[in-house]
Design a protein around this motif. Structure first.
Motif, PDB file in Angstrom:
ATOM      1  N   GLU A 205       0.574  -1.028   0.112  1.00 25.94           N
ATOM      2  CA  GLU A 205       0.038  -0.298  -0.203  1.00 25.94           C
ATOM      3  C   GLU A 205       0.728   1.457   0.177  1.00 25.94           C
ATOM      4  OE1 GLU A 205      -3.824   0.049  -0.964  1.00 25.94           O
ATOM      5  OE2 GLU A 205      -3.025  -2.460  -0.080  1.00 25.94           O
ATOM      6  N   PHE A 209      -0.331   5.692   4.531  1.00 25.48           N
ATOM      7  CA  PHE A 209      -1.617   5.114   4.839  1.00 25.48           C
ATOM      8  C   PHE A 209      -1.040   3.800   5.538  1.00 25.48           C
ATOM      9  CE2 PHE A 209      -3.945   7.161   1.483  1.00 25.48           C
ATOM     10  CZ  PHE A 209      -4.696   7.331   2.540  1.00 25.48           C
ATOM     11  N   THR A 316     -11.799   9.930   5.691  1.00 24.82           N
ATOM     12  CA  THR A 316     -10.403   9.602   4.373  1.00 24.82           C
ATOM     13  C   THR A 316     -10.635   7.717   5.527  1.00 24.82           C
ATOM     14  OG1 THR A 316     -10.162  10.852   3.649  1.00 24.82           O
ATOM     15  CG2 THR A 316      -8.871   9.287   3.527  1.00 24.82           C
ATOM     16  N   TRP A 320     -11.011   4.472   3.891  1.00 23.66           N
ATOM     17  CA  TRP A 320      -9.631   3.648   2.954  1.00 23.66           C
ATOM     18  C   TRP A 320      -9.052   2.166   3.916  1.00 23.66           C
ATOM     19  CZ3 TRP A 320      -5.313   1.772   4.815  1.00 23.66           C
ATOM     20  CH2 TRP A 320      -4.411   0.853   3.548  1.00 23.66           C
ATOM     21  N   GLU A 323     -11.613  -0.452   2.370  1.00 21.51           N
ATOM     22  CA  GLU A 323     -11.804  -0.793   0.740  1.00 21.51           C
ATOM     23  C   GLU A 323     -10.103  -1.795   1.449  1.00 21.51           C
ATOM     24  OE1 GLU A 323     -11.544   2.082  -1.018  1.00 21.51           O
ATOM     25  OE2 GLU A 323     -13.124   3.495  -1.114  1.00 21.51           O
TER      26      GLU A 323
END
Length: 402
Positions: A205, A209, A316, A320, A323
């Protein structure tokens, strides 16, 4: 002395009681008044007796300064006053305004605040618990927890009125009411094995993040606290971070900052060297990105950012993370589960509960103590220690004798 006048209306006769209590600074006479209507079936003699009693009582109250304008204040008007005089966090205030407008005012706003009784509060609870209140398409009824959450707004308003001596008794006191029972929600956590697997999946990733998730599970910070971190929040010499603000976003408004949830939430948290290394690597990456944007860069030293350097939207991380879990076939957990996981991993590793509370920014140890139930594995491991200390040596001795 009180003056009494009568008026014939559609619903019968009513009486207006007026008492003068001096003059204001402009020389205008100050008059307090109240209206009284006799009960159906009262005789003329009973009406006169009760009217005189109420007039005398009212005059005494006015004379002693015990009469409040709230005696005639509509509940709807006091709700507006409550929002003006009560200090609430921005997101909490937005939620309260919504509940007051859509639920509380339609149900009780037409009443005078002095006339609201526990029965009206109970009716509000029943209304919230009924069919058709929910509008999000997830069912017909609100959950017991949501009913209690909405009712808390009403309780807060009534408690404020009671503290200000606007009402003699609090009709929202739970001592006289029946609220729907709720089960203590199970705290969502990742087990040690699940956490290790999840963190291993982060390697593919984006670095920002990766750090966000590592920071969440290592520090136990709240979502708003994480997205409010700036580079000057990190002490690269002592390997500490400083949590001083929390970011939030109201509907239709830009991202803003506020002080954290409690005084204890302003804190210093030690982080491990590996995370410091990731942060240094990411700071270099972000600097290169900033230089490539030139004048389009709008950042102010935020660590977790949008493409132009502005702070990351507090929503966010939630989107995120959801997902991310789907992409890697990991069972869904809320982003806040990372905070819970941080606490349980520390406690199961033997960290003192006071230290855990300090890292999380808890004001009371009882809040941190909620995580103790998740330490069943640690307790079972402790039991096996005694198995190895006591049973296994005895079995060895028996084999030697044989």
């Amino acid at each position: 002395m009180a003056t009494i006048s009568s008026r014939e209306g559609k619903n019968g006769i009513s009486y207006r009681i007026k008492v003068s209590c001096g003059y204001d600074i402009k020389g205008k006479q100050i008059v307090k008044s109240k209206t009284w209507k006799p009960d159906i079936g009262m005789t003329q003699k009973q009406t006169e007796k009760e009217l005189n009693r109420i007039a005398t009582e009212f005059e005494t109250k006015v004379t002693k300064g015990e009469y409040s304008v709230a005696d005639n204040t509509k509940f709807s008007d006091f709700c507006d006053q409550y929002l003006q005089i009560t200090e609430l966090a921005p997101t909490t205030k937005q939620f309260y305004e919504s509940i007051i407008k859509t639920i509380i005012k339609p149900a009780l706003g037409h009443m005078k605040i002095r006339d609201i009784r526990p029965i009206h509060s109970q009716q509000l609870i029943q209304q919230l618990s009924g069919i058709g209140v929910r509008s999000d398409g997830k069912g017909d009824r609100l959950s017991p927890a949501t009913v209690r959450r909405y009712f808390t707004v009403y309780q807060s308003i009534m408690t404020k009125a009671y503290k200000l001596d606007l009402i003699e008794q609090n009709p929202a006191s739970t001592k006289k009411l029946e609220l729907p029972q709720i089960e203590e929600p199970e705290i969502q956590i990742f087990t040690r094995e699940e956490a290790e697997h999840m963190l291993s999946c982060l390697s593919t990733e984006p670095l920002m993040f990766q750090i966000l998730i590592h920071m969440a599970i290592v520090t136990g910070c709240r979502r708003g606290e994480l997205v409010a971190l700036k580079w000057n929040s990190i002490d690269f010499t002592t390997d500490n971070i400083y949590v001083k603000i929390s970011n939030y976003k109201l509907t239709g408004k830009p991202i803003s900052s506020k002080k954290p949830k409690t005084k204890k939430s302003i804190r210093e948290i030690a982080i491990p060297p590996y995370l410091i290394g990731l942060l240094k690597q990411y700071r270099t990456e972000q600097t290169v990105w900033q230089m490539s944007l030139g004048d389009r860069w709008a950042g102010e030293g935020w660590i977790f950012i949008q493409d132009d350097g502005k702070p990351m939207n507090p929503q966010t991380p939630t989107k995120w993370f959801s997902e991310f879990l789907k992409r890697h076939d990991i069972p869904h957990r809320k982003f806040h589960a990372l905070r819970h996981t941080s606490a349980t991993l520390l406690l199961s590793s033997g960290t003192n509960i006071k230290n855990v509370a300090s890292r999380l920014g808890h004001t009371q140890l009882s809040t941190t103590n909620r995580y103790v139930h998740a330490l069943k594995d640690a307790d079972e491991n402790a039991a096996m220690i005694f198995e190895k200390l006591i049973v296994e040596p005895e079995q060895g001795n028996e084999k030697e004798k044989a």
